[in-house]
Enzyme design. Structure first.
Site, PDB file in Angstrom:
ATOM      1  N   TYR A 120     -12.653 -14.028 -42.688  1.00 22.53           N
ATOM      2  CA  TYR A 120     -13.671 -13.310 -43.453  1.00 22.53           C
ATOM      3  C   TYR A 120     -14.567 -12.464 -42.540  1.00 22.53           C
ATOM      4  O   TYR A 120     -15.664 -12.097 -42.905  1.00 22.53           O
ATOM      5  CB  TYR A 120     -14.548 -14.287 -44.244  1.00 22.53           C
ATOM      6  CG  TYR A 120     -13.910 -14.864 -45.491  1.00 22.53           C
ATOM      7  CD1 TYR A 120     -12.576 -14.634 -45.794  1.00 22.53           C
ATOM      8  CD2 TYR A 120     -14.651 -15.634 -46.375  1.00 22.53           C
ATOM      9  CE1 TYR A 120     -11.991 -15.165 -46.928  1.00 22.53           C
ATOM     10  CE2 TYR A 120     -14.074 -16.177 -47.523  1.00 22.53           C
ATOM     11  CZ  TYR A 120     -12.749 -15.935 -47.786  1.00 22.53           C
ATOM     12  OH  TYR A 120     -12.174 -16.465 -48.913  1.00 22.53           O
ATOM     13  N   LYS A 167      -6.012 -25.904 -38.698  1.00 23.69           N
ATOM     14  CA  LYS A 167      -4.560 -25.674 -38.695  1.00 23.69           C
ATOM     15  C   LYS A 167      -4.150 -25.264 -37.280  1.00 23.69           C
ATOM     16  O   LYS A 167      -3.482 -24.243 -37.059  1.00 23.69           O
ATOM     17  CB  LYS A 167      -4.233 -24.593 -39.751  1.00 23.69           C
ATOM     18  CG  LYS A 167      -2.776 -24.461 -40.100  1.00 23.69           C
ATOM     19  CD  LYS A 167      -2.183 -25.645 -40.807  1.00 23.69           C
ATOM     20  CE  LYS A 167      -0.683 -25.430 -40.975  1.00 23.69           C
ATOM     21  NZ  LYS A 167       0.065 -26.668 -41.203  1.00 23.69           N
ATOM     22  N   ASP A 199      -3.687 -28.410 -44.515  1.00 19.15           N
ATOM     23  CA  ASP A 199      -2.712 -28.523 -45.613  1.00 19.15           C
ATOM     24  C   ASP A 199      -2.534 -29.993 -46.005  1.00 19.15           C
ATOM     25  O   ASP A 199      -2.482 -30.338 -47.185  1.00 19.15           O
ATOM     26  CB  ASP A 199      -1.382 -27.836 -45.264  1.00 19.15           C
ATOM     27  CG  ASP A 199      -0.852 -28.197 -43.882  1.00 19.15           C
ATOM     28  OD1 ASP A 199      -1.558 -28.892 -43.114  1.00 19.15           O
ATOM     29  OD2 ASP A 199       0.282 -27.799 -43.555  1.00 19.15           O
ATOM     30  N   ASP A 223     -13.687 -22.306 -48.090  1.00 18.54           N
ATOM     31  CA  ASP A 223     -13.739 -21.663 -49.401  1.00 18.54           C
ATOM     32  C   ASP A 223     -12.676 -22.267 -50.329  1.00 18.54           C
ATOM     33  O   ASP A 223     -12.953 -22.670 -51.462  1.00 18.54           O
ATOM     34  CB  ASP A 223     -13.517 -20.146 -49.219  1.00 18.54           C
ATOM     35  CG  ASP A 223     -13.975 -19.338 -50.422  1.00 18.54           C
ATOM     36  OD1 ASP A 223     -14.613 -19.914 -51.318  1.00 18.54           O
ATOM     37  OD2 ASP A 223     -13.696 -18.125 -50.457  1.00 18.54           O
ATOM     38  N   ASP A 227     -13.029 -25.329 -53.463  1.00 18.76           N
ATOM     39  CA  ASP A 227     -12.605 -25.038 -54.843  1.00 18.76           C
ATOM     40  C   ASP A 227     -11.591 -26.080 -55.320  1.00 18.76           C
ATOM     41  O   ASP A 227     -11.589 -26.484 -56.487  1.00 18.76           O
ATOM     42  CB  ASP A 227     -11.966 -23.640 -54.941  1.00 18.76           C
ATOM     43  CG  ASP A 227     -12.993 -22.539 -55.187  1.00 18.76           C
ATOM     44  OD1 ASP A 227     -14.119 -22.664 -54.660  1.00 18.76           O
ATOM     45  OD2 ASP A 227     -12.679 -21.562 -55.895  1.00 18.76           O
TER      46      ASP A 227
HETATM   47  N1  GGG Z   1     -21.224 -17.394 -56.357  1.00 16.99           N
HETATM   48  C1  GGG Z   1     -20.674 -16.612 -55.405  1.00 16.99           C
HETATM   49  C2  GGG Z   1     -19.462 -15.822 -55.792  1.00 16.99           C
HETATM   50  O1  GGG Z   1     -19.547 -14.841 -56.473  1.00 16.99           O
HETATM   51  N2  GGG Z   1     -18.298 -16.294 -55.294  1.00 16.99           N
HETATM   52  C3  GGG Z   1     -17.055 -15.615 -55.402  1.00 16.99           C
HETATM   53  C4  GGG Z   1     -16.338 -15.450 -54.089  1.00 16.99           C
HETATM   54  O2  GGG Z   1     -15.330 -14.780 -54.048  1.00 16.99           O
HETATM   55  N3  GGG Z   1     -16.833 -16.045 -53.003  1.00 16.99           N
HETATM   56  C5  GGG Z   1     -16.285 -15.914 -51.703  1.00 16.99           C
HETATM   57  C6  GGG Z   1     -16.987 -16.774 -50.708  1.00 16.99           C
HETATM   58  O3  GGG Z   1     -17.687 -17.715 -51.069  1.00 16.99           O
HETATM   59  O4  GGG Z   1     -16.836 -16.534 -49.501  1.00 16.99           O
END
Ligand code: GGG
Length: 326
Positions: A120, A167, A199, A223, A227
């Site tokens: 990122y 990793k 993984d 990230d 999730d």
């Molecule tokens: N609430 C934050 C949001 O809009 N997240 C969507 C997203 O793609 N986030 C990427 C990240 O947290 O780096």
């Protein structure tokens, strides 16, 4: 002392859950001055600028920022906003609450995600019609900052140590540097660590989340894996986060703008309200933070619930009940 809180609702359900969290904060009657600012897809469409300079400057100067969500402009908004507050760590708790139908009700994890680099870091190129490239950046200094934070975090919060998810068997240089630096800092600080390939972590956390507690990981891994953990605890509507820097911090739900339900008034405000509770704690309002956490927990246990949790309550219904329970 008055705290200036910048509020950036953003797009989609960000426009619904962020005002809900502000309503909760306002009900506490603290000396907060809320300053609303624009960012995201809608403002980009209007002005060509997803993150107006004014919004960036406000976040860079405020005591704290509460951010909702953005859609397609995530890279142009979230990454610079994290930079504006000089955030080097994204704290993402993933906890299953009583009353919520969770796949793994025993889940209680905290991800400490590196917040400035990895994939990122923004170094992407389109070399030809056929080829695009991405430069993954890992530095010893950013890994060290994260590790030092993790050591303080586990000591302050009564954890035994932390797990490093990486990793490094494939990305030997980058994740190798990350893993070795984080492990070295932990050893210097007398903090116990173990490590897991990310993984394998994805499988093991689904089979038995109690094997893990605090998980320190590179940016993208944090990230994605958080999730995944949201899936174990009942959904993305429940995961808050704090982007912490040396002086400032930005708080946001883990979820995005959810265009599929935006405008219906049924988004779960819990993740943003819990993010606001993390903000209260960060600003030193521990009792108020506890009160908000408790009000949300009771509401998750006893209802009402938004449709993502099987109920038919609206965002406004849930927010009103949380405020009544403060
Ligand atoms: N609430 C934050 C949001 O809009 N997240 C969507 C997203 O793609 N986030 C990427 C990240 O947290 O780096």
């Amino acid at each position: 002392m008055t705290h200036e809180i910048v509020v950036i609702p953003g797009d989609g359900i960000g426009q619904e859950v962020t005002p809900a969290a502000v309503d909760v904060l306002e009900a506490l009657d603290l000396e907060f001055e809320f300053v609303e600012a624009d960012a995201g897809d809608a403002v980009a469409e209007e002005t060509g600028e997803p993150l107006p300079q004014e919004t960036y400057d406000l976040a860079a100067g405020a005591d704290a920022t509460l951010f909702g969500a953005v859609g397609e402009t995530a890279a142009d908004v979230i990454l610079p906003l994290r930079e504006a507050v000089e955030s080097f760590v994204n704290i993402r708790p993933a906890k299953a609450y009583p009353g919520v139908d969770a796949l793994r009700p025993e889940t209680d994890l905290v991800f400490l995600r590196e917040n400035t680099e990895g994939v990122y870091s923004g170094h992407e190129d389109r070399l030809s019609q056929d080829v695009s490239t991405l430069t993954r950046v890992v530095t010893e200094s950013a890994s060290r900052d994260l590790a030092e934070f993790a050591c303080d975090y586990v000591a302050g919060d009564g954890h035994d140590g932390f797990t490093i998810a990486h990793k490094a068997n494939v990305m030997r240089e980058t994740d190798g540097l990350f893993r070795d630096t984080v492990a070295e800092v932990a050893e210097e600080n007398g903090v116990e660590t173990d490590e897991v390939l990310m993984d394998a972590f994805a499988t093991h956390v689904c089979l038995d989340p109690t094997q893990f507690d605090v998980v320190v990981c590179p940016n993208l891994a944090g990230d994605v894996l958080s999730d995944l953990a949201a899936g174990l605890v009942g959904g993305l509507g429940l995961l808050p986060s704090a982007n912490v820097g040396p002086e400032r911090a930005l708080f946001e739900p883990v979820h995005g703008s959810a265009p599929d339900i935006a405008g219906e008034g049924v988004a779960n405000p819990a993740a943003t309200i819990i993010s606001a509770a993390m903000m209260l704690e960060h600003l030193g309002y521990d009792d108020e933070a506890d009160a908000v956490h408790e009000a949300v927990e009771t509401t998750l246990e006893e209802g009402p619930h938004t449709p993502d949790l099987g109920g038919d309550a609206s965002t406004a219904d849930v927010t009103e009940v949380v405020i009544d329970r403060l």
